[in-house]
Design an enzyme around this catalytic site. Structure first.
Site, short mmCIF file in Angstrom:
data_model
loop_
_atom_site.label_atom_id
_atom_site.label_comp_id
_atom_site.label_asym_id
_atom_site.label_seq_id
_atom_site.Cartn_x
_atom_site.Cartn_y
_atom_site.Cartn_z
N GLY A 1 0.85 -1.19 0.00
CA GLY A 1 0.00 0.00 0.00
C GLY A 1 0.87 1.23 0.00
O GLY A 1 2.07 1.16 0.30
N CYS B 1 5.45 -5.97 1.36
CA CYS B 1 5.79 -4.54 1.30
C CYS B 1 5.19 -3.78 2.49
O CYS B 1 5.57 -4.01 3.62
CB CYS B 1 5.38 -3.97 -0.06
SG CYS B 1 6.18 -2.40 -0.41
N TYR B 2 4.20 -2.90 2.26
CA TYR B 2 3.61 -2.20 3.41
C TYR B 2 3.06 -3.21 4.41
O TYR B 2 3.12 -3.01 5.63
CB TYR B 2 2.47 -1.27 2.94
CG TYR B 2 1.77 -0.56 4.08
CD1 TYR B 2 2.32 0.59 4.63
CD2 TYR B 2 0.59 -1.06 4.63
CE1 TYR B 2 1.69 1.23 5.70
CE2 TYR B 2 -0.05 -0.43 5.69
CZ TYR B 2 0.52 0.72 6.22
OH TYR B 2 -0.08 1.35 7.27
N HIS C 1 7.75 -7.48 -4.22
CA HIS C 1 6.41 -7.90 -4.66
C HIS C 1 6.46 -9.25 -5.36
O HIS C 1 6.75 -9.32 -6.55
CB HIS C 1 5.80 -6.82 -5.57
CG HIS C 1 5.43 -5.59 -4.81
ND1 HIS C 1 4.23 -5.44 -4.17
CD2 HIS C 1 6.16 -4.47 -4.52
CE1 HIS C 1 4.19 -4.28 -3.55
NE2 HIS C 1 5.36 -3.67 -3.74
N GLU D 1 4.04 -10.97 -6.20
CA GLU D 1 2.87 -11.19 -7.04
C GLU D 1 3.04 -10.72 -8.48
O GLU D 1 2.24 -11.07 -9.35
CB GLU D 1 1.64 -10.51 -6.42
CG GLU D 1 1.67 -8.98 -6.37
CD GLU D 1 2.44 -8.41 -5.15
OE1 GLU D 1 3.27 -9.14 -4.58
OE2 GLU D 1 2.21 -7.24 -4.81
N ASP E 1 -19.71 -12.70 -19.33
CA ASP E 1 -20.20 -12.82 -17.95
C ASP E 1 -21.67 -13.21 -17.88
O ASP E 1 -22.03 -14.15 -17.16
CB ASP E 1 -19.97 -11.51 -17.18
CG ASP E 1 -18.52 -11.08 -17.22
OD1 ASP E 1 -17.67 -11.95 -17.51
OD2 ASP E 1 -18.23 -9.90 -16.99
N LYS F 1 -12.01 -12.97 -14.43
CA LYS F 1 -12.48 -13.17 -15.80
C LYS F 1 -12.03 -14.51 -16.40
O LYS F 1 -12.83 -15.22 -17.01
CB LYS F 1 -11.96 -12.02 -16.67
CG LYS F 1 -12.60 -11.93 -18.03
CD LYS F 1 -13.92 -11.22 -17.91
CE LYS F 1 -14.56 -10.95 -19.23
NZ LYS F 1 -15.76 -10.11 -19.05
#
Ligand code: XMP
Length: 512
Positions: free
Chosen positions: A57, A84-85, A170, A172, A228, A368
């Site tokens: 963040g 991180c944060y 990070h 991710e 969707d 998705k």
């Protein structure tokens, strides 16, 4: 609604990569959800989470409005990974020291790893994406350093007894080599998840849960032909069959053959009732002479709801209204709303006067690509499942200026050819959205011995992850040349084709 016995909760500290963290966890076949950063320890416990991830963040733990976590989370006896944060707030909460820095460390950095279960399965050096200002100094009691860089002495930390882990980089993002493996180690080796979250089990369990919930009740679904709403309808069809009615409003602004393709699947193959409303004339009459993009959108949105309501009234009261809401919509809507660039209209927006008791959103936990996977499981043809995004107002916002049936037909043919050529050359594998637009420019050309004065078609293709920003696709000249030559030869009233080389920003993906 589905297999949540192995749940990871991701506490949202407003980092830009939060949805990516969730993607990665799900890639490990483990179910997860993003929840608010102030979710209490009690809530986490009552949901039976097997582990918690704190996201990154933009805040500093010393800031006045720095988002905090419930300290009791650390007494739950479940593993925590701070990113991180998330690592800094964990350190701060547990009595360690977060140092303030003036300069931001950003970029791909060589990180030296020590042996830790978090880094199982790869070497002691790894390229990781660093993006931080503050950093962790003195560690809380019971922690040790497990990774470092020359400028970040505590690039990762662990308290292996309590299963608390922190990484300053990070994991991710794709720029971090072995990033998904780090997340996989956390959710499986540290949290003990088995990784059994599968689309087939999602389908079975969701269908079962929908049956239990709806019983012999009746449901109504607005089908747009988009991915969707199609997948939501297919799930409902599987669950309640003919007690579902799908209403497909054909507003005459669809792409070539699109209406028939939707009817082929939902009207013929499915047990549910299918109503196709031919409302082309009605929409085109309302839109006649309207040039302003926002007015076009508003007219289409309002008219759509009216048509849907009229049809719904014929059916009478229903118990459930089906919506194709997906997870990014849910997460996004929990955040602040940015400036309105365009007022998006989604077919399936909520009508005011339809008599129903409850909304059912069978896809609200899925991303998705997971929605597409569910669609495949349910036997929806690839052509529908792999469909690129198509805006609710349809071709109305791809005909610049006023709309006529003639212009729409020209655009439909040109667009069909461009998509065919893109797919033939496999460009669709890296182009995320590609289409033709009819500009309101006419120019002089020459055809045989004749002068022509005809329309200019613009071809647009973008490569993007989130559709918030996008770059124009580097489509090979050969593909463009073939598309251009076919369009001017096969589509009457077009004598010029241009390719749009603007990115977003400053342009948007659509033309209006
Ligand atoms: P823009 O043009 O804003 O488009 O860069 C971003 C993405 O959103 C789609 N889009 C819409 N989708 N209703 C929708 O459901 C709309 O009114 C709408 N307008 C734009 C666009 O196709 C692109 O994928």
């Amino acid at each position: 609604m589905q297999q949540k016995d192995e749940l990871i909760l991701i506490l949202d500290f407003c980092g830009q990569y939060n949805q990516l963290i969730a993607r990665r966890v799900r890639e490990c076949s483990v179910y997860c959800e993003i929840v608010r950063h102030d979710t209490t320890a009690d809530e986490i416990k009552s949901r039976g989470a097997k582990g918690v991830i704190f996201t990154g963040g933009p805040a500093s733990v010393y800031g006045d409005d720095a988002p905090k976590c419930d300290p009791a989370i650390f007494d739950l006896g479940i593993p925590v990974l701070g990113i991180c944060y998330g690592m800094q707030i964990m350190t701060h909460t547990l009595g360690g020291e977060v140092k303030r820095a003036d300069k931001r460390e950003y970029g791909e950095t060589d990180v030296e790893f020590e042996s830790s279960v978090l880094f199982d399965g790869f070497g002691d050096k790894n390229v990781c994406l660093m993006s931080h200002t503050d950093y962790v100094g003195a560690l809380p009691e019971g922690f040790r350093t497990i990774a470092r860089t020359p400028s970040c002495p505590n690039a990762a930390i662990e308290n292996s007894e309590k299963n608390f882990y922190g990484i300053q980089f990070h994991a991710e993002v794709n720029n971090t080599v072995n990033g998904t493996k780090i997340i996989d180690n956390f959710v499986k080796k540290i949290c003990g998840c088995s990784g059994s979250w599968k689309m087939s089990s999602f389908v079975t369990e969701t269908v079962k849960a929908l049956r239990e919930k709806i019983g012999s009740g009746k449901a109504l679904c607005a089908l747009s032909g988009g991915v969707d709403s199609s997948v939501a309808a297919a799930l409902m069809n599987e669950a309640i069959g003919e007690n579902l009615t799908c209403i497909f409003v054909d507003h005459g602004l669809l792409r070539k053959n699109e209406g028939d393709e939707v009817e082929e699947v939902f009207g013929k193959r499915f047990k549910s009732k299918f109503v196709r409303v031919d409302a082309e004339e009605r929409f085109l009459t309302k839109l006649a002479g309207v040039e302003d993009p926002e007015r076009k959108r508003k007219i289409i949105g309002e008219e759509f709801i009216k048509v849907f309501e009229e049809e719904a009234k014929k059916i009478g009261a229903v118990d459930f209204l089906v919506q194709g809401t997906i997870y990014p919509d849910v997460v996004e809507s929990g955040k602040g709303i940015g400036a309105t660039i365009k007022s998006h209209h989604n077919v399936g927006g909520l009508p005011d006067h339809v008599d129903f008791k409850e909304i059912v959103e069978p896809l609200r936990d899925l991303f998705k690509d997971e929605v597409r996977a569910v669609g495949r499981e349910l036997g929806i043809p690839d052509k529908l499942v792999d469909r690129q995004p198509f805006p609710g107002p349809g071709l109305a916002i791809r005909v610049i200026g006023d709309i006529t049936k003639e212009k729409l037909d020209i655009l439909r043919d040109a667009d069909y050819i461009f998509r065919e050529e893109m797919e033939r050359d496999g460009i669709n594998k890296y182009a995320n959205q590609y289409f033709a637009a009819l500009t309101n420019v006419k120019s002089v050309g020459v055809m045989g011995d004749y002068r022509t004065y005809d329309y200019m078609i613009a071809l647009r293709s973008v490569t993007t992850v989130d559709f918030m920003t996008a770059t124009f696709t580097r489509v090979p000249y050969e593909t463009l040349e073939r598309a251009s030559s076919r369009i001017v030869n096969e589509v009457k009233h077009v004598n010029r084709v241009v390719y749009d080389i603007t990115s977003k920003p400053p342009a948007t993906i659509e033309y209006e």
